[in-house]
Design an enzyme around this catalytic site. Structure first.
Site, PDB file in Angstrom:
ATOM      1  N   LYS A 208     -36.787   4.017  75.529  1.00 42.56           N
ATOM      2  CA  LYS A 208     -38.381   4.759  75.288  1.00 42.56           C
ATOM      3  C   LYS A 208     -38.932   5.904  76.237  1.00 42.56           C
ATOM      4  O   LYS A 208     -39.133   6.448  76.258  1.00 42.56           O
ATOM      5  CB  LYS A 208     -38.896   2.813  74.655  1.00 42.56           C
ATOM      6  CG  LYS A 208     -41.089   3.997  74.459  1.00 42.56           C
ATOM      7  CD  LYS A 208     -41.012   2.693  73.606  1.00 42.56           C
ATOM      8  CE  LYS A 208     -42.706   2.908  73.356  1.00 42.56           C
ATOM      9  NZ  LYS A 208     -42.958   1.540  73.084  1.00 42.56           N
ATOM     10  N   GLU A 214     -31.695   0.514  84.183  1.00 42.46           N
ATOM     11  CA  GLU A 214     -30.666  -0.527  83.856  1.00 42.46           C
ATOM     12  C   GLU A 214     -29.534   0.932  83.397  1.00 42.46           C
ATOM     13  O   GLU A 214     -28.805   1.395  83.067  1.00 42.46           O
ATOM     14  CB  GLU A 214     -30.487  -1.221  82.699  1.00 42.46           C
ATOM     15  CG  GLU A 214     -30.394  -2.759  83.858  1.00 42.46           C
ATOM     16  CD  GLU A 214     -32.587  -3.099  84.111  1.00 42.46           C
ATOM     17  OE1 GLU A 214     -33.207  -1.574  83.684  1.00 42.46           O
ATOM     18  OE2 GLU A 214     -32.916  -4.336  83.820  1.00 42.46           O
ATOM     19  N   GLY A 272     -40.830  -1.258  71.766  1.00 43.33           N
ATOM     20  CA  GLY A 272     -38.983  -0.777  72.039  1.00 43.33           C
ATOM     21  C   GLY A 272     -38.579  -2.347  70.951  1.00 43.33           C
ATOM     22  O   GLY A 272     -37.459  -1.514  70.837  1.00 43.33           O
ATOM     23  N   ARG A 273     -38.701  -3.088  71.299  1.00 43.99           N
ATOM     24  CA  ARG A 273     -38.488  -3.840  69.833  1.00 43.99           C
ATOM     25  C   ARG A 273     -38.596  -3.944  68.516  1.00 43.99           C
ATOM     26  O   ARG A 273     -37.445  -4.633  67.391  1.00 43.99           O
ATOM     27  CB  ARG A 273     -38.698  -5.623  70.220  1.00 43.99           C
ATOM     28  CG  ARG A 273     -40.040  -5.459  70.670  1.00 43.99           C
ATOM     29  CD  ARG A 273     -40.425  -7.066  70.643  1.00 43.99           C
ATOM     30  NE  ARG A 273     -42.211  -7.303  71.504  1.00 43.99           N
ATOM     31  CZ  ARG A 273     -42.293  -6.997  72.364  1.00 43.99           C
ATOM     32  NH1 ARG A 273     -42.220  -6.425  73.547  1.00 43.99           N
ATOM     33  NH2 ARG A 273     -43.668  -6.632  72.471  1.00 43.99           N
ATOM     34  N   GLU A 358     -40.232 -11.969  73.342  1.00 39.96           N
ATOM     35  CA  GLU A 358     -40.949 -10.833  74.127  1.00 39.96           C
ATOM     36  C   GLU A 358     -41.980 -10.533  73.489  1.00 39.96           C
ATOM     37  O   GLU A 358     -42.956 -10.754  74.255  1.00 39.96           O
ATOM     38  CB  GLU A 358     -40.460  -9.790  74.120  1.00 39.96           C
ATOM     39  CG  GLU A 358     -40.932  -8.625  75.235  1.00 39.96           C
ATOM     40  CD  GLU A 358     -39.968  -7.692  75.952  1.00 39.96           C
ATOM     41  OE1 GLU A 358     -38.674  -7.470  76.835  1.00 39.96           O
ATOM     42  OE2 GLU A 358     -39.469  -6.359  74.637  1.00 39.96           O
ATOM     43  N   HIS A 389     -19.514 -26.479  65.078  1.00 37.62           N
ATOM     44  CA  HIS A 389     -18.199 -26.751  66.272  1.00 37.62           C
ATOM     45  C   HIS A 389     -18.737 -26.888  67.655  1.00 37.62           C
ATOM     46  O   HIS A 389     -17.571 -27.395  68.834  1.00 37.62           O
ATOM     47  CB  HIS A 389     -16.813 -26.734  65.594  1.00 37.62           C
ATOM     48  CG  HIS A 389     -16.657 -26.731  64.616  1.00 37.62           C
ATOM     49  ND1 HIS A 389     -16.117 -28.073  64.373  1.00 37.62           N
ATOM     50  CD2 HIS A 389     -16.296 -25.812  63.590  1.00 37.62           C
ATOM     51  CE1 HIS A 389     -15.273 -27.945  62.780  1.00 37.62           C
ATOM     52  NE2 HIS A 389     -15.826 -26.898  62.707  1.00 37.62           N
ATOM     53  N   LYS A 513     -38.466  -6.976  87.945  1.00 34.92           N
ATOM     54  CA  LYS A 513     -38.266  -5.324  87.446  1.00 34.92           C
ATOM     55  C   LYS A 513     -38.730  -4.970  88.735  1.00 34.92           C
ATOM     56  O   LYS A 513     -38.111  -4.297  89.966  1.00 34.92           O
ATOM     57  CB  LYS A 513     -38.523  -4.155  86.688  1.00 34.92           C
ATOM     58  CG  LYS A 513     -38.417  -4.101  85.438  1.00 34.92           C
ATOM     59  CD  LYS A 513     -38.952  -3.435  84.547  1.00 34.92           C
ATOM     60  CE  LYS A 513     -38.646  -3.011  82.860  1.00 34.92           C
ATOM     61  NZ  LYS A 513     -39.581  -3.018  81.759  1.00 34.92           N
TER      62      LYS A 513
HETATM   63  O1  F6P Z   1     -37.592  -5.569  78.529  1.00 34.37           O
HETATM   64  C1  F6P Z   1     -38.884  -5.011  78.925  1.00 34.37           C
HETATM   65  C2  F6P Z   1     -38.362  -3.851  78.019  1.00 34.37           C
HETATM   66  O2  F6P Z   1     -40.007  -3.030  78.003  1.00 34.37           O
HETATM   67  C3  F6P Z   1     -38.200  -3.975  76.371  1.00 34.37           C
HETATM   68  O3  F6P Z   1     -39.449  -4.045  75.589  1.00 34.37           O
HETATM   69  C4  F6P Z   1     -37.725  -2.531  75.592  1.00 34.37           C
HETATM   70  O4  F6P Z   1     -36.944  -2.495  74.764  1.00 34.37           O
HETATM   71  C5  F6P Z   1     -37.295  -2.235  77.169  1.00 34.37           C
HETATM   72  O5  F6P Z   1     -37.412  -3.007  78.560  1.00 34.37           O
HETATM   73  C6  F6P Z   1     -36.073  -1.308  77.291  1.00 34.37           C
HETATM   74  O6  F6P Z   1     -36.523   0.222  77.472  1.00 34.37           O
HETATM   75  P1  F6P Z   1     -36.382   1.612  77.024  1.00 34.37           P
HETATM   76  O7  F6P Z   1     -36.477   1.606  75.753  1.00 34.37           O
HETATM   77  O8  F6P Z   1     -38.062   1.936  77.586  1.00 34.37           O
HETATM   78  O9  F6P Z   1     -35.616   1.933  78.337  1.00 34.37           O
END
Ligand code: F6P
Length: 549
Positions: A208, A214, A272-273, A358, A389, A513
């Site tokens: 987003k 990452e 995002g979620r 979240e 199990h 972060k």
């Molecule tokens: O973990 C925080 C967050 O902002 C989530 O809400 C989101 O889904 C994720 O990081 C990834 O963010 P982005 O889509 O901006 O890379």
């Protein structure tokens, strides 16, 4: 807002406390007195039959919970969400994932602009691209057909498409390979690419913000692999045919070197979620095709409309949300298990963890005052029968109250052989048996009657009275998946509304972060990081020592 009474001082809240103190009869008694609850406590939405009869509730409990929902104006906030008001207060944003599945002729306005045409324009662009990849018309840089699609993203930009791809595997183009890379651990990208040919591989960079470390790190490494890895294409121009982006941030996408024409857009009013039915679902759309993707959106919409229009007493997300509040706030339950009896839903609970935790893992109210009540539960679970199990022992006989959702389907997927299809009844027998065992248990008398030696009777007794919801559908289709996800989205919404928290921000992920960025030079260069605590300093030193040995 700050004039509103504290939740726990509301008469509707104290009425629930009093009701709880009176005690609810054991589920054995409730069913013995009123077998009709098995039919009465069922709500239907779309293809979902939701049975909530095995809950520690009576008509009075439900009425009191409904009064709490009315007092906290859950439906008022719901309407504000659907109207596009900026109910995500701390980020000053509208919350409009529901617009992502609105029909083309709907009008949903953000700041006076109808966003639905933009949603459908992106869906059309995605459909065109997905069709070109699926048909082989979109080729790699060397002219080879794309055979592998690797989605790089994290959080909502990974869990949604990864979960839905697994869920709908039976509907996917089996000749294509799909992989999902999220972890900044280089092993994730390595394992996802080690057996792939760069000339046949498409990377979808899903972010987003397009700033998530990452994702940007993995995308950078993926570009190196494409150009300079084994079988690398050694031509910067190849990036245009092998990288597309899904983002709200065109500038950062361009900075990264991806052609803005190859970007699929979404907007800041999609959390995002809540994003996998936006452009973030492109990998899924390539896998299942645009028509199936749209069927999934239709499924979401069925539940959106239900949530918006169904009366409170038959409103499924409202009921499920209130049941969670009954346990979390009045029975001290700390967690909630989601137990799908479908192998295809293997990532479903992991997806819900972000959606729920979240959203509702908050400890201040919407106006910043601390909450004085429990908020979101720990959500966990894995597909049945595996959990049976492993950890079901604790649910049956441990000391914790763990409300659980069972999800099951009447029919296995068509693709299975007859022999494998025949296993489905056994799978579902397990689901029904678990619900029964959890609710009704096994009394000491019943155990004794089986001739169990007295010293073992206590060990083999099951108290029962463990609450479960059973969600049943005919089969797991794209529409049913959309219905299930929307059901949980709105359930989480209901709970956040009652708890008076902002379910749409996620400040709790920020500190880690920032600190990771600050600590990294200490690991890589041994740099002195000011303000590092003594424990972390010692850990870093130990790490560096081990790294050198
Ligand atoms: O973990 C925080 C967050 O902002 C989530 O809400 C989101 O889904 C994720 O990081 C990834 O963010 P982005 O889509 O901006 O890379």
């Amino acid at each position: 807002m700050s004039d509103s009474p504290l939740l726990t001082r509301r008469p509707e809240w104290t009425a629930l406390e009093d009701h709880r103190a009176e005690g609810t009869p054991h589920l054995r008694e409730l069913f013995a007195k009123d077998p009709g609850r098995a039919e009465r406590y069922v709500v239907r939405v779309g293809d979902l039959r939701i049975d909530y009869s095995k809950h520690l509730i009576t008509d009075e409990t439900l009425a009191l919970l409904q009064e709490l929902a009315a007092a906290t104006d859950v439906f008022g906030l719901r309407d504000a969400m659907f109207r596009g008001e900026r109910i995500n207060l701390t980020e000053d944003r509208a919350v409009l994932h529901t617009a992502l599945r609105a029909p083309a002729n709907a009008v949903v306005e953000v700041d006076g602009e109808n966003v639905v045409p933009r949603v459908h324009a992106v869906l059309d662009k995605m459909s065109d691209f997905a069709n070109r990849v699926r048909s082989g018309e979109w080729t790699g840089h060397t002219g080879k057909r794309i055979k592998n699609v690797v989605n790089i993203g994290i959080g909502g930009s990974d869990l949604g498409p990864a979960m839905a791809y697994e869920a709908l595997r039976a509907f996917t183009a089996r000749e294509l390979t799909f992989r999902f890379v999220s972890n900044v651990d280089g092993a994730d990208l390595h394992e996802a690419t080690r057996d792939l040919d760069p000339a046949e591989t498409l990377f979808i960079v899903a972010s987003k913000t397009f700033t998530t470390i990452e994702t940007i790190t993995n995308a950078t490494s993926a570009r190196s692999w494409l150009l300079d890895g084994p079988g690398g294409l050694h031509d910067d121009k190849a990036v245009a045919k092998h990288f597309v982006a899904l983002s709200t941030n065109a500038e950062k996408v361009t900075d990264f070197g991806i052609d803005p024409d190859n970007m699929f857009e979404f907007w800041d009013w999609v959390g995002g979620r809540y994003s996998y039915d936006s452009a973030i679902g492109l990998s899924l759309m390539i896998a299942i095709g645009p028509d199936r993707f749209r069927e999934m959106l239709d499924g979401f919409r069925i539940v959106d409309e239900h949530f918006r229009n169904a009366p409170a007493e038959a409103n499924a997300p409202l009921l499920l949300g209130l049941l969670g509040i009954w346990y979390g706030n009045f029975h001290d339950a700390q967690s909630h298990a989601v137990l799908p009896y479908s192998h295809y839903l293997s990532k479903f609970t992991a997806y819900l963890q972000q959606l729920d935790m979240e959203s509702n893992g908050k400890s201040v109210q919407r106006d910043g005052r601390p909450v004085e009540w429990q908020t979101g539960p720990v959500v966990w679970g894995t597909p049945g029968t595996n959990g049976q199990h492993a950890y079901y022992q604790l649910i049956h006989q441990g000391t914790k109250l763990i409300p659980a959702d069972f999800i099951g389907f009447a029919r296995p997927v068509d693709e299975l052989s007859d022999e494998l299809k025949a296993q489905h009844d056994l799978l579902m027998a397990n689901l029904f048996a678990q619900g029964q065992a959890l609710a009704f248990g096994k009394t000491a008398e019943e155990v004794r009657a089986e001739g169990v030696p007295e010293e073992q009777v206590a060990h083999r007794t099951f108290q029962g009275n463990h609450p479960t919801t059973t969600i049943l559908a005919k089969e797991l289709t794209p529409s049913v998946l959309g219905q299930l996800i929307a059901l949980y989205e709105h359930k989480v919404f209901v709970q956040g509304a009652v708890w008076n928290i902002d379910s749409f921000d996620q400040w709790g992920v920020e500190l880690g972060k920032v600190l990771a960025k600050r600590v990294e030079p200490a690991l890589t260069e041994g740099a002195d990081v000011p303000g590092l605590d003594s424990s972390t300093t010692a850990l870093v030193a130990a790490y560096r020592e081990l790294k050198e040995v």
